[in-house]
Design an enzyme around this catalytic site. Structure first.
Site, PDB file in Angstrom:
ATOM      1  N   LYS A 132       0.872  -1.397   0.082  1.00 51.96           N
ATOM      2  CA  LYS A 132       0.122  -0.122   0.085  1.00 51.96           C
ATOM      3  C   LYS A 132       0.835   1.407   0.045  1.00 51.96           C
ATOM      4  CE  LYS A 132      -4.395  -1.777   1.696  1.00 51.96           C
ATOM      5  NZ  LYS A 132      -4.765  -1.743   0.449  1.00 51.96           N
ATOM      6  N   LYS A 215      -3.867  -8.999  -5.933  1.00 49.41           N
ATOM      7  CA  LYS A 215      -5.233  -9.767  -5.135  1.00 49.41           C
ATOM      8  C   LYS A 215      -6.315  -8.771  -5.850  1.00 49.41           C
ATOM      9  CE  LYS A 215      -5.434  -7.744  -0.600  1.00 49.41           C
ATOM     10  NZ  LYS A 215      -6.577  -7.621  -0.090  1.00 49.41           N
ATOM     11  N   LYS A 218     -11.007  -3.787  -2.962  1.00 46.02           N
ATOM     12  CA  LYS A 218     -11.814  -2.546  -3.254  1.00 46.02           C
ATOM     13  C   LYS A 218     -11.438  -1.162  -3.338  1.00 46.02           C
ATOM     14  CE  LYS A 218     -13.403  -3.491   1.382  1.00 46.02           C
ATOM     15  NZ  LYS A 218     -12.042  -3.284   2.165  1.00 46.02           N
TER      16      LYS A 218
HETATM   17  N1  AQP Z   1      -8.909 -10.657  -2.876  1.00 45.68           N
HETATM   18  C1  AQP Z   1      -9.274 -11.499  -1.922  1.00 45.68           C
HETATM   19  N2  AQP Z   1      -9.450 -12.712  -1.820  1.00 45.68           N
HETATM   20  C2  AQP Z   1      -9.960 -13.531  -0.920  1.00 45.68           C
HETATM   21  N3  AQP Z   1     -10.233 -12.760   0.305  1.00 45.68           N
HETATM   22  C3  AQP Z   1      -9.867 -11.354   0.423  1.00 45.68           C
HETATM   23  N4  AQP Z   1      -9.933 -10.449   1.279  1.00 45.68           N
HETATM   24  C4  AQP Z   1      -9.850  -9.338   0.920  1.00 45.68           C
HETATM   25  N5  AQP Z   1      -9.389  -9.433  -0.368  1.00 45.68           N
HETATM   26  C5  AQP Z   1      -9.437 -10.779  -0.872  1.00 45.68           C
HETATM   27  C6  AQP Z   1     -10.746 -10.738   2.719  1.00 45.68           C
HETATM   28  O1  AQP Z   1     -11.470 -10.009   3.000  1.00 45.68           O
HETATM   29  C7  AQP Z   1     -11.408  -9.826   4.413  1.00 45.68           C
HETATM   30  C8  AQP Z   1     -11.937  -8.152   4.798  1.00 45.68           C
HETATM   31  O2  AQP Z   1     -10.733  -7.297   4.209  1.00 45.68           O
HETATM   32  P1  AQP Z   1     -10.563  -6.025   4.503  1.00 45.68           P
HETATM   33  O3  AQP Z   1     -11.391  -4.956   3.789  1.00 45.68           O
HETATM   34  O4  AQP Z   1     -10.833  -5.813   6.010  1.00 45.68           O
HETATM   35  O5  AQP Z   1      -9.093  -5.563   4.109  1.00 45.68           O
HETATM   36  P2  AQP Z   1      -8.311  -6.089   2.880  1.00 45.68           P
HETATM   37  O6  AQP Z   1      -7.842  -7.556   3.106  1.00 45.68           O
HETATM   38  O7  AQP Z   1      -7.271  -5.241   2.704  1.00 45.68           O
HETATM   39  O8  AQP Z   1      -9.357  -6.125   1.953  1.00 45.68           O
HETATM   40  P3  AQP Z   1      -9.441  -5.268   0.547  1.00 45.68           P
HETATM   41  O9  AQP Z   1     -10.620  -5.396  -0.202  1.00 45.68           O
HETATM   42  O10 AQP Z   1      -8.046  -5.406  -0.426  1.00 45.68           O
HETATM   43  O11 AQP Z   1      -9.597  -3.685   0.992  1.00 45.68           O
HETATM   44  P4  AQP Z   1      -8.649  -2.321   0.592  1.00 45.68           P
HETATM   45  O12 AQP Z   1      -8.377  -2.248  -0.808  1.00 45.68           O
HETATM   46  O13 AQP Z   1      -9.546  -1.384   1.226  1.00 45.68           O
HETATM   47  O14 AQP Z   1      -7.384  -2.714   1.212  1.00 45.68           O
HETATM   48  C9  AQP Z   1     -10.164 -10.184   5.027  1.00 45.68           C
HETATM   49  O15 AQP Z   1     -10.661 -11.398   5.533  1.00 45.68           O
HETATM   50  C10 AQP Z   1      -9.506 -10.482   3.764  1.00 45.68           C
HETATM   51  O16 AQP Z   1      -8.441 -11.422   3.976  1.00 45.68           O
END
Ligand code: AQP
Length: 354
Positions: A132, A215, A218
């Protein structure tokens, strides 16, 4: 008897000796945007499937969302939407404790305590922090982004959590949480249950549609890289039709075909069919066939969820009542844990805290 009564802050306690019928589970999603299919397959769906076998606590972790710049009104809207999604996918508020993190100030309270036993080097090594911060560009990066795993450790440890169901990307943060709990217990006496991550067998890492080496997330600025849980059928089909593919034409999940592997993984996670069975069904067919079928499958899966989200969002009073009740139940557990941690480290200083 409430859990607060069962575990008064000044009572000596050996967490591992607590009689428990089912493992305590804690997890959450941060409302930095609308949730993606990756969040659903890697996290939410597994929470719902396992909720009856465990003692579940699920949180909209909005304190985490401010580690990146986000418009306040958007954050409020996302927070409500994520809560509505929790209910729409099937988390039962009668069984699970569902709440919003900022309604339980013990999270940030314990995070400060844990700051003192977490090392800068540990935080700096976290893969997600490195990703990030665009591989070393630290200008404008908030201290919160670096400290994010400490808050996550606090989230988990406040509830005497045994298991943390997360996608693969969060495994490293749960491991750091374990290290912090073990260190704190070693320095100040048995205080925290040491949790373990639980990673799904299929869907633990859904990849971006525009780049199968990254990955799906969002906060990606390219909307074509993810499928949102709120995307309509036309948008879903268009995004999948435009998803990058690999060279060749065979539909196989092999290391040289990361994009097709990702599409097959999504299909397998949604149908429950093993990947070899899907490969068999697509022998002699083109990538376009897989994309078209997947478009139908994802749309049909998300349609009933979207209808329920709309219903919950249309009744904010009901949504808030569910989350208020959840926050009250959460505080009954979190309060005594924070009080014990503060007592152990010397911040609980009054005679009564000894
Ligand atoms: N691509 C993914 N595949 C499988 N699991 C995923 N998770 C996130 N992306 C994937 C799982 O979703 C849960 C919540 O994640 P989060 O929103 O708290 O943080 P993150 O992992 O950083 O998710 P994002 O979508 O990538 O958010 P941003 O872009 O805001 O940083 C977790 O259990 C995560 O493993």
């Amino acid at each position: 008897m409430t859990e607060a009564q069962a575990s008064p802050p000044d009572a000596p306690r050996a967490p591992s000796a607590e009689p428990k019928k089912r493992p305590r589970v804690f997890s959450g999603v941060k409302p930095t945007g609308t949730l993606t299919l990756g969040n659903y397959l890697g996290a939410l769906r597994n929470w719902v499937q396992g909720q009856r076998e465990v003692d579940p606590i699920f949180c909209v972790v909005n304190d985490h969302a401010i580690t990146i710049r986000i418009d306040p009104e958007e954050l409020r809207r996302n927070t409500r939407e994520v809560a509505a999604i929790y209910l729409a996918v099937g988390l039962d508020p009668e069984h699970c404790i569902l709440f919003v993190q900022s309604d339980v100030p013990e999270h940030t309270g314990l995070a400060w305590v844990l700051n003192s036993v977490t090392y800068y080097g540990e935080l700096h090594r976290m893969t997600q922090f490195k990703d990030k911060t665009a591989k070393g560009k630290l200008e404008g990066v908030s201290a919160g982004l670096l400290n994010y795993p400490i808050l996550m450790a606090a989230d988990i440890l406040l509830y005497n959590t045994d298991e943390v169901p997360v996608g693969e990307d969060q495994k490293q943060h749960v491991e750091l949480c374990r290290d912090v709990a073990i260190r704190f217990n070693g320095l100040f006496g048995e205080t925290f249950v040491v949790p373990k991550p639980v990673i799904p067998k299929v869907g633990a890492r859904i990849m971006s549609l525009d780049d199968p080496t990254r990955k799906m997330e969002k906060s990606n600025p390219n909307a074509g890289s993810y499928i949102l849980l709120t995307d309509g059928p036309d948008v879903i089909k268009k995004k999948l039709a435009r998803a990058v593919t690999d060279s060749g034409s065979e539909i196989l999940a092999t290391p040289d075909k990361p994009a097709i592997t990702n599409l097959l993984t999504i299909a397998s996670a949604l149908t429950g069919k093993p990947i070899p069975q899907l490969q068999e069904a697509y022998v002699g067919k083109m990538y376009g066939h897989l994309k078209k079928d997947l478009g139908e499958l994802v749309s049909e899966t998300l349609k009933p969820i979207q209808e329920k989200v709309a219903t919950y969002l249309a009744d904010p009073a009901q949504l808030e009542a569910i989350l208020d009740r959840g926050a009250e139940r959460a505080r009954a557990i979190a309060g005594p844990t924070l009080a014990l941690a503060k007592k152990r480290i010397g911040l609980g200083w009054k005679a009564a805290a000894r």
